[in-house]
Design a protein around this motif. Structure first.
Motif, PDB file in Angstrom:
ATOM      1  N   SER A 273       0.845  -1.195   0.000  1.00 53.97           N
ATOM      2  CA  SER A 273       0.000   0.000   0.000  1.00 53.97           C
ATOM      3  C   SER A 273       0.878   1.242   0.000  1.00 53.97           C
ATOM      4  N   PRO A 274       0.532   2.266  -0.806  1.00 54.55           N
ATOM      5  CA  PRO A 274       1.351   3.491  -0.841  1.00 54.55           C
ATOM      6  C   PRO A 274       1.478   4.168   0.514  1.00 54.55           C
ATOM      7  N   ASP A 275       0.489   3.992   1.411  1.00 53.83           N
ATOM      8  CA  ASP A 275       0.518   4.646   2.722  1.00 53.83           C
ATOM      9  C   ASP A 275       1.365   3.904   3.743  1.00 53.83           C
ATOM     10  N   MET A 276       1.806   2.710   3.440  1.00 54.65           N
ATOM     11  CA  MET A 276       2.537   1.897   4.400  1.00 54.65           C
ATOM     12  C   MET A 276       3.945   2.450   4.600  1.00 54.65           C
ATOM     13  N   SER A 277       4.423   2.451   5.850  1.00 54.88           N
ATOM     14  CA  SER A 277       5.783   2.920   6.128  1.00 54.88           C
ATOM     15  C   SER A 277       6.773   1.780   5.956  1.00 54.88           C
ATOM     16  N   LEU A 278       8.045   2.141   5.788  1.00 56.68           N
ATOM     17  CA  LEU A 278       9.077   1.116   5.654  1.00 56.68           C
ATOM     18  C   LEU A 278       9.160   0.252   6.911  1.00 56.68           C
ATOM     19  N   ALA A 279       8.987   0.875   8.087  1.00 53.84           N
ATOM     20  CA  ALA A 279       9.042   0.110   9.338  1.00 53.84           C
ATOM     21  C   ALA A 279       7.922  -0.919   9.390  1.00 53.84           C
ATOM     22  N   THR A 280       6.746  -0.539   8.907  1.00 54.28           N
ATOM     23  CA  THR A 280       5.616  -1.460   8.891  1.00 54.28           C
ATOM     24  C   THR A 280       5.868  -2.609   7.922  1.00 54.28           C
ATOM     25  N   VAL A 281       6.436  -2.304   6.746  1.00 58.62           N
ATOM     26  CA  VAL A 281       6.755  -3.345   5.771  1.00 58.62           C
ATOM     27  C   VAL A 281       7.724  -4.349   6.379  1.00 58.62           C
ATOM     28  N   ARG A 282       8.729  -3.838   7.049  1.00 57.38           N
ATOM     29  CA  ARG A 282       9.726  -4.739   7.641  1.00 57.38           C
ATOM     30  C   ARG A 282       9.111  -5.607   8.742  1.00 57.38           C
ATOM     31  N   ALA A 283       8.236  -5.013   9.576  1.00 60.19           N
ATOM     32  CA  ALA A 283       7.685  -5.733  10.725  1.00 60.19           C
ATOM     33  C   ALA A 283       6.630  -6.756  10.338  1.00 60.19           C
ATOM     34  N   TYR A 284       5.803  -6.443   9.329  1.00 61.47           N
ATOM     35  CA  TYR A 284       4.639  -7.284   9.063  1.00 61.47           C
ATOM     36  C   TYR A 284       4.694  -8.022   7.722  1.00 61.47           C
ATOM     37  N   ILE A 285       5.534  -7.578   6.799  1.00 59.85           N
ATOM     38  CA  ILE A 285       5.620  -8.234   5.496  1.00 59.85           C
ATOM     39  C   ILE A 285       6.938  -8.988   5.360  1.00 59.85           C
ATOM     40  N   TRP A 286       8.030  -8.294   5.551  1.00 61.43           N
ATOM     41  CA  TRP A 286       9.361  -8.881   5.387  1.00 61.43           C
ATOM     42  C   TRP A 286       9.652  -9.917   6.470  1.00 61.43           C
ATOM     43  N   LYS A 287       9.524  -9.543   7.709  1.00 60.47           N
ATOM     44  CA  LYS A 287       9.614 -10.445   8.866  1.00 60.47           C
ATOM     45  C   LYS A 287      10.927 -11.209   8.957  1.00 60.47           C
ATOM     46  N   LYS A 288      12.014 -10.591   8.554  1.00 60.74           N
ATOM     47  CA  LYS A 288      13.318 -11.255   8.655  1.00 60.74           C
ATOM     48  C   LYS A 288      14.330 -10.262   9.212  1.00 60.74           C
ATOM     49  N   PRO A 289      15.383 -10.755   9.871  1.00 61.22           N
ATOM     50  CA  PRO A 289      16.381  -9.843  10.447  1.00 61.22           C
ATOM     51  C   PRO A 289      17.266  -9.185   9.396  1.00 61.22           C
ATOM     52  N   GLU A 290      17.368  -9.786   8.205  1.00 60.41           N
ATOM     53  CA  GLU A 290      18.225  -9.215   7.168  1.00 60.41           C
ATOM     54  C   GLU A 290      17.636  -7.896   6.652  1.00 60.41           C
ATOM     55  N   ASP A 291      18.487  -7.144   5.947  1.00 61.34           N
ATOM     56  CA  ASP A 291      18.025  -5.879   5.367  1.00 61.34           C
ATOM     57  C   ASP A 291      16.840  -6.119   4.435  1.00 61.34           C
ATOM     58  N   LEU A 292      15.906  -5.204   4.486  1.00 59.81           N
ATOM     59  CA  LEU A 292      14.691  -5.281   3.688  1.00 59.81           C
ATOM     60  C   LEU A 292      15.016  -5.227   2.191  1.00 59.81           C
ATOM     61  N   ILE A 293      14.317  -6.037   1.396  1.00 53.42           N
ATOM     62  CA  ILE A 293      14.448  -6.004  -0.068  1.00 53.42           C
ATOM     63  C   ILE A 293      13.091  -5.642  -0.659  1.00 53.42           C
ATOM     64  N   LEU A 294      13.057  -4.562  -1.416  1.00 50.32           N
ATOM     65  CA  LEU A 294      11.845  -4.134  -2.106  1.00 50.32           C
ATOM     66  C   LEU A 294      12.020  -4.347  -3.605  1.00 50.32           C
ATOM     67  N   ASN A 295      10.928  -4.677  -4.262  1.00 50.56           N
ATOM     68  CA  ASN A 295      10.928  -4.850  -5.719  1.00 50.56           C
ATOM     69  C   ASN A 295       9.943  -3.866  -6.347  1.00 50.56           C
ATOM     70  N   TYR A 296      10.207  -3.514  -7.613  1.00 48.04           N
ATOM     71  CA  TYR A 296       9.309  -2.581  -8.291  1.00 48.04           C
ATOM     72  C   TYR A 296       9.027  -3.099  -9.694  1.00 48.04           C
ATOM     73  N   ARG A 297       7.877  -2.660 -10.218  1.00 42.09           N
ATOM     74  CA  ARG A 297       7.475  -3.020 -11.581  1.00 42.09           C
ATOM     75  C   ARG A 297       6.405  -2.035 -12.035  1.00 42.09           C
ATOM     76  N   VAL A 298       6.177  -2.030 -13.347  1.00 42.73           N
ATOM     77  CA  VAL A 298       5.068  -1.233 -13.870  1.00 42.73           C
ATOM     78  C   VAL A 298       3.777  -1.885 -13.407  1.00 42.73           C
ATOM     79  N   ALA A 299       2.847  -1.061 -12.908  1.00 47.32           N
ATOM     80  CA  ALA A 299       1.603  -1.580 -12.344  1.00 47.32           C
ATOM     81  C   ALA A 299       0.846  -2.388 -13.372  1.00 47.32           C
ATOM     82  N   ILE A 300       0.325  -3.523 -12.919  1.00 41.79           N
ATOM     83  CA  ILE A 300      -0.479  -4.386 -13.780  1.00 41.79           C
ATOM     84  C   ILE A 300      -1.883  -3.812 -13.862  1.00 41.79           C
ATOM     85  N   ALA A 301      -2.388  -3.693 -15.080  1.00 39.71           N
ATOM     86  CA  ALA A 301      -3.726  -3.120 -15.275  1.00 39.71           C
ATOM     87  C   ALA A 301      -4.765  -4.002 -14.606  1.00 39.71           C
TER      88      ALA A 301
END
Length: 765
Positions: free
Chosen positions: A736-764
């Motif tokens: 979600s665009p409103d989500m903070s990086l800290a929230t992504v790390r705590a609830y999505i990534w859930k690993k001690p390693e550095d966070l990895i984000l991916n990007y792409r052109v939005a799918i229609a």
């Protein structure tokens, strides 16, 4: 957002001095009720207060209250607030002096007929102060005992010698203001006659000490003239002292467990003791022996009260029962039963006040003038002389019905908080009180947001769950029966939020607001307003006068400070209620801890009263260095994505940075024929291992539309969600665009390693 290089560890760390903390106590109800158990009672008779009787109560909520009587009702006429922990005992000395002791290790004196004025704070004890004793006909003598094994005998008249500053925060006997208090005003007694002088933390007092009590003191009693003092505690013995000299006269053995309560008759010859062994004992101090034992209770005896003739005793304790016993005939009767253990008793006219671990107080019929009338109601029994006799009677179901079913007067309290949960937004706390009522608090405003009534605490907690990660910037406890919020530097300054999320108007939407600083501003708003209009003193404490140059400098600094306070208002999300204002508990450079409502500041308080870090944050907007405000991550294109970004390597950004800013960064860094200049940000290219700033500017949220609504082409940011496992492993989750990086790390990534984000052109879609 910065590119991160490797950093070496700081091996030369230095242990820093522990800073004083600031606590604020939140009150839901008005100030006329206790919110925790009642530990002590005393009654001021009408003959000494203009035909008006008063009941004084001391509570585990840290306050004392004075109750006035109006026909068959009572109302709170004053609250005495200064102790920072449980009030354990209180007693009236003379016509209007109220003395109290607390788990905050202090003894305090009050003008009992005032609106709550603390006249002195005495800090001689080294541990919790548990009990007091007064001489009814010698109002100057007060004894105090505590868990440190100390018993102090105070000359109240000398202890109340005038001090230079009436402010409670500086009313300590330890304040170095040149007051000469006689060393004879305080004696300390122990179990031996070895007298020694103790180096006291209180300037002006050098108490005389007779060391000897090896363990805690729970109970004290003094005769009317103040010629005899009895003490008891965990050593299971009674010690008898001469308060005038501090010398021990005898030691009495008999109890098999802690001595919890003591009573002396007016002459000092007879003594009653109650113990955790469930027994009541009557002692003849002249003969130095136990005359009788009374097995009335089935558990610890915590409270005793005697008729004026010392012929009958009222007793209560852990078994929640109130008994009346004839000391001569051993006949006993159950007066009433309670729902909580009985803590203390106080006689008034023909009735008895009963305090329990509940926050309410009740007045019951007692026939104090003619106790035989109670026995005439029937249901009496003979008290045994061994505790197991009474226990056997209880087990056999032979307990008689109580003589009285209902109290004549009930002084209600509010139910104490027994369970709490800090919500993920770190601004709200869910609580449950002893009656099962669930409430939602906003601690940055000190108010109840929602009262849910008696519902499931766990279900409501799950319902209020938010997927948001904010650093823990405060701690909470409910020791006082209400919420006490603790702020400690530098940890308390670790949490920030955007002004847009707090709905703060008048500031750019992506301005960062420090939650602790704004909360402190809200708490000290009344103080700042009064301070602004207070004239600045032009005489130094030492008595020297200021030079013209210093005067101009002070006036200039004062104007600058007032201007700063006026131009930096308290924002609505941090405005505290003046109807039920919180109390602050803190400590400055002098005088020890103190407690006061935020609406009662005079504007004269300064670094002697508040921690310097607190004043620095509020007055100068200076915050200490903080750790863990940044978060490191990698930004990679999705597999098979045609979108490529120039930037490579590890990036760093504030923990509260929103995903839409990362999206903007990707768009800005795309290799396009026509870059989106309208979304240009303060970004620079990577250079060998140096941090790369990303979105250092504040312009993204200043336009009317949300930034991600203006992006062309549309970009999605994804993260490898460890919670969504399929047959082929974890899945990429669109963030979600409103989500903070800290929230992504705590609830999505859930690993001690550095966070990895991916990007792409939005799918229609």
């Amino acid at each position: 957002m910065h590119r991160v290089g490797s950093a070496g560890s700081n091996g030369g760390s230095v242990r820093t001095r522990k800073e004083k903390k600031l606590t604020y106590v939140l009150n839901d109800a008005n100030d006329t009720k206790h919110c925790a158990g009642i530990n002590c009672l005393d009654v001021l008779k009408s003959s000494v207060s203009n035909d008006q009787s008063y009941l004084f109560t001391g509570s585990r909520d840290g306050t004392l209250k004075r109750w006035a009587f109006d026909e068959d009702a009572t109302f709170c006429s004053a609250t005495f607030e200064s102790h920072v922990d449980w009030v354990n005992d209180a007693a009236l000395a003379g016509e209007s002096t109220l003395v109290s002791c607390s788990s905050d290790t202090t003894v305090k004196t009050w003008d009992g007929l005032s609106d709550g004025v603390c006249t002195r704070t005495l800090r001689q004890h080294s541990d919790y102060v548990t009990c007091l004793a007064v001489a009814a006909k010698n109002s100057n003598l007060v004894a105090s005992g505590g868990l440190g094994g100390e018993v102090f005998i105070w000359d109240i008249e000398a202890a109340l010698s005038p001090v230079t500053k009436p402010n409670d925060a500086n009313e300590d006997s330890s304040s170095s203001n040149g007051v000469n208090v006689p060393v004879t005003s305080l004696r300390t007694v122990g179990s031996s006659n070895n007298i020694s002088v103790q180096s006291s933390p209180s300037h002006g007092y050098t108490p005389t000490i007779a060391k000897g009590h090896k363990e805690s003191v729970y109970a004290l009693a003094m005769n009317d003239t103040g010629t005899m003092l009895v003490s008891g505690g965990t050593e299971k013995v009674l010690r008898v002292w001469d308060p005038r000299t501090g010398s021990k006269t005898m030691k009495l053995r008999g109890h098999t467990d802690n001595v919890r309560v003591l009573l002396l008759d007016s002459t000092g010859r007879f003594c009653l003791s109650g113990s955790s062994d469930s027994m009541i004992r009557l002692w003849d101090l002249g003969q130095q022996r136990c005359l009788h034992t009374y097995a009335v209770h089935t558990d610890s005896v915590w409270a005793l009260a005697c008729t004026p003739s010392f012929s009958h005793v009222y007793s209560g304790g852990r078994d929640q029962c109130l008994y009346l016993t004839d000391l001569a005939t051993r006949e006993s009767v159950l007066l009433c039963t309670k729902e909580h253990p009985i803590q203390q008793l106080a006689l008034q006219d023909n009735s008895i006040w009963v305090a329990t671990t509940d926050s309410s107080v009740e007045k019951w019929p007692a026939e104090v003038q003619s106790p035989q009338k109670v026995f005439q109601r029937g249901g009496s029994f003979l008290a045994g002389n061994l505790s197991f006799n009474r226990a056997r009677v209880s087990l056999e179901g032979l307990n008689p019905p109580p003589a009285y079913k209902e109290p004549s007067i009930t002084v209600p309290g509010t139910h104490p908080i027994v369970q709490h949960e800090i919500l993920n937004n770190k601004r709200q706390i869910l609580t449950k009180d002893a009656a099962g009522s669930v409430k939602l608090w906003d601690i940055t405003r000190g108010v109840v947001v929602e009262d849910y009534g008696k519902i499931s605490f766990e279900e409501k907690k799950e319902e209020l769950f938010e997927m948001v990660s904010i650093p823990s910037w405060f701690t909470v406890d409910t020791r006082l029966g209400c919420l006490s919020v603790h702020l400690e530097t530098p940890q308390c300054f670790s949490a920030e939020m955007y002004s847009a999320d707090l709905k703060v108007s008048g500031r750019p939407e992506d301005d960062k607001i420090n939650l602790a600083r704004e909360t402190l501003k809200g708490l000290l708003g009344h103080w700042l307003a009064k301070k602004k209009h207070k004239p600045k003193p032009q005489v130094l404490i030492s008595g020297d006068t200021l030079s013209v140059k210093d005067t101009k400098k002070n006036l200039s600094a004062s104007k600058a400070e007032d201007s700063s306070a006026a131009s930096d208002p308290v924002y609505p999300p941090f405005e505290f209620s003046s109807v039920s204002p919180p109390s602050i508990i803190t400590e400055g450079s002098q005088g020890g801890p103190w407690r006061k409502k935020i609406t009662e500041y005079t504007g004269t308080e300064d670094e002697k009263d508040f921690p310097l870090w607190c004043l620095d944050a509020v007055l100068n907007n200076r915050l200490p260095p903080r750790e863990n405000t940044k978060l490191s991550f990698f930004l990679h294109p999705c597999e098979g994505s045609s979108v490529q970004v120039v930037t490579l390597g590890k990036l760093s950004a504030p923990r509260i940075l929103r995903v839409h800013k990362v999206t903007n960064y990707v768009v800005e860094k795309m290799v396009l024929d026509n870059p989106l200049d309208s979304l240009a940000l303060d970004a620079t290219s990577v250079s060998g291992g140096q941090p790369q700033p990303l979105f250092a500017g504040n312009g993204l949220l200043q336009s009317g539309l949300k930034p991600w609504q203006k992006l062309r082409p549309s970009i999605e940011i994804l993260c490898n969600n460890q919670a969504k496992n399929s047959f082929h492993g974890s899945q990429l989750t669109v963030l979600s665009p409103d989500m903070s990086l800290a929230t992504v790390r705590a609830y999505i990534w859930k690993k001690p390693e550095d966070l990895i984000l991916n990007y792409r052109v939005a799918i229609a879609r």
